[in-house]
Structures are given as C-alpha cells and as structure tokens.
Design an enzyme around this catalytic site. Sequence first.
Site, PDB file in Angstrom:
ATOM      1  N   LYS A 114      12.450  82.445  63.029  1.00 30.27           N
ATOM      2  CA  LYS A 114      13.428  82.051  62.291  1.00 30.27           C
ATOM      3  C   LYS A 114      13.742  80.632  62.679  1.00 30.27           C
ATOM      4  CE  LYS A 114      17.279  82.089  59.956  1.00 30.27           C
ATOM      5  NZ  LYS A 114      18.242  81.424  60.405  1.00 30.27           N
TER       6      LYS A 114
ATOM      7  N   GLU B 269      13.545  74.267  57.093  1.00 31.98           N
ATOM      8  CA  GLU B 269      14.584  73.882  56.144  1.00 31.98           C
ATOM      9  C   GLU B 269      14.935  72.652  56.396  1.00 31.98           C
ATOM     10  OE1 GLU B 269      17.659  77.347  56.483  1.00 31.98           O
ATOM     11  OE2 GLU B 269      18.705  75.774  57.218  1.00 31.98           O
TER      12      GLU B 269
HETATM   13  O1  LIG Z   1      20.131  80.005  59.675  1.00 28.92           O
HETATM   14  C1  LIG Z   1      20.484  79.307  58.519  1.00 28.92           C
HETATM   15  C2  LIG Z   1      19.938  79.488  57.479  1.00 28.92           C
HETATM   16  O2  LIG Z   1      18.519  80.043  57.518  1.00 28.92           O
HETATM   17  C3  LIG Z   1      21.762  78.393  58.981  1.00 28.92           C
HETATM   18  O3  LIG Z   1      22.599  78.275  57.992  1.00 28.92           O
HETATM   19  C4  LIG Z   1      21.154  77.044  59.323  1.00 28.92           C
HETATM   20  O4  LIG Z   1      20.633  77.337  60.584  1.00 28.92           O
HETATM   21  C5  LIG Z   1      22.341  76.163  59.809  1.00 28.92           C
HETATM   22  O5  LIG Z   1      21.744  75.239  60.725  1.00 28.92           O
HETATM   23  P1  LIG Z   1      22.275  73.940  61.215  1.00 28.92           P
HETATM   24  O6  LIG Z   1      23.590  74.011  61.616  1.00 28.92           O
HETATM   25  O7  LIG Z   1      21.209  73.520  62.173  1.00 28.92           O
HETATM   26  O8  LIG Z   1      21.822  72.828  60.006  1.00 28.92           O
END
Ligand SMILES: O=C(CO)[C@H](O)[C@H](O)COP(=O)(O)O
Length: 303
Positions: free
Chosen positions: A175, A182
């Site tokens: 993850k 992401e």
């Molecule tokens: O797990 C998630 C999506 O898969 C969360 O929305 C994401 O981790 C948000 O992370 P960050 O605050 O670092 O942008």
Amino acid sequence: MNIAMIGLGKMGGNMARRLSRGGATVFGFDVSADTRSQLAQEEANFKAFASVPELIAALPTPRVVWLMLPSGAISEAAFAEMKTLLAPGDLIIDGANAMYKDSQRHGAELTAMGLKFVDAGVSGGVWGLQNGYCLMFGGEKDAAAMAEPFMKILAPGADRGWTHTGPAGSGHYTKMLHNGIEYGMMQAFAEGFAMLKAKEEFNLDVAAISETWRHSSVVRSWLLDLVADTLQQDTELADLNAFVPDSGEGRWSVLESVELGIPAPVMSSALYARFASRGNDDYAMKLLSMMRNAFGGHAVSKK
Ligand SMILES: O=C(CO)[C@H](O)[C@H](O)COP(=O)(O)O
C-alpha cells in the site's frame, strides 16, 4: 459472520456499511457517539457499542477485529488495548495506512501471544462504499484465510480487487508503494494541466481537454476522471490555497527508495512539491535570490 470495526470515520464507517450490507454482522465503535448511533440507525446488521471492552465482550469467538484508525499513536493505543481484551485464536486486521515496519512488529508481537494478525492496505477512498475497496493484505496463511470472507465483501467483486500479498508487513508495504505511485501520477496531472492553463496564446479549455482525454487516451484513469469532474465545476480553483498536506506513505516510499538504493525521482519530487506548497522552501529561495544578487548584482524581489 461477525466482525468488529473500531473507528467509523470516512473509511471505517463506509466499510462497516459495505460489510453489513454484504451480510456480515458488524459490531462497531467510534469515539463519536453521534457517528455510532447514525450507523446503527442506517444499517440493520450494525450494532453500536459505547466502549471497546463492551464490544469485545459481545463479539462471538474467534473474534475478528478490524482497526480503522489513524496510524501512529492512536493505532498503537488500540493495539495495546486489544492485547488485554482478546484471546488466542482471535484476529486483528489493521486497515490504517501504517508503516510496514510497525506492521511487521505487530505481527511478531501478536503471533507470540497466540493472536492472529493481518495488515491490510485499503484503497478506494470515499467511493469505496459504492465501488468496493481495493485490498492488499499481509499475514500468515491461517490469518489471511480468516480475513478472506470479509475481504470478498469489501472488494469490488469476490474474485477481484483483493490479494494476499505475503507475510505480515507485506500488505502495508504494497500500500505504501501504491500511494507512492499515486503521488507521482497526481503530480504529473497537476503539472500538465497547470501548463495547459498557462498557455494564454491558445486559451485552452482545460475542462474540455480533461474530458476528451478520458476517452481512449493513454493517460485515461480514475485520477483523470477526478481531474475532469473538478475542472467541470471550476477551472480557476480561486477559492483554494495551494497547500497540500501528506499523511506519511509518500515519505516512507522515498525513505524506502534510499534504503533499497532504487532511484525514485518521480515520487521524491512529488513529495518535495507538497513540502514546497507549504512554503517550506521559502528560506532556501530567499537565500538563493541573495546569492544571485551577490555574484551578479541581479535584482532581488522584496516585500
Ligand atoms: O490511501 C489513500 C488512497 O489510496 C489516501 O487517500 C492517501 O493516502 C492520502 O495520502 P496523503 O495524505 O499522503 O495524500
């Protein structure tokens, strides 16, 4: 099928809803009494409890307890409490965006006590209730098998969108890198659309372009769908501050790249862009401006 859900926020609340609609009886606790009672009113298969000890006492054995809490101190406190309440054979699933080394430690500690442990990476955000959650989970085979029926309800389909990744820690490791990816994808879309919008000569319609790209383009994706939805409502984003927080997984991905010696320039520059969005490079940029002035007499922009 019985499961406890501890933490009924944006993620845990909707996961409890999906589990109860999918046929599980959900024993739920949240620090907010309003949140607990709202879920109990909405969902026939949801039982609300005013305290964790009461919930654990009511939950049939062997117990399955899903922790859906912020990672760090709050999750650690919940693990400590669970160790006092659960019995050998019970299972804890940690669905937080937790650091994988913490999950390896939890796995070792709980296994030594005869408890089972699964670390679950959960993706899908606020759309998970409707679309299902993507799940990547680690743990010993018996622990994973005990978790599997619940994963099948939460996932987009019983046969897809979930995978047992390996031993404890591997779910959160997977993850972490999902979220590192992401970061990079989000940053690329953000930069590309900023440059489309900045080209005054062409006066480009960024909303129309994002919508067009959703269809058969190489970069079509859910993130692009979200970009298109946003730009459809508002292309200027004038009400927003250019300030982007981070919750940990981007940082951990970059630290891991250093540990492994695997270059991750996209993830690290996406992370640093977020730091810069908070003004954390202001001092460096001021000093840089002064150096330029000192060696070349170049103009300095002053307040
Ligand atoms: O797990 C998630 C999506 O898969 C969360 O929305 C994401 O981790 C948000 O992370 P960050 O605050 O670092 O942008």
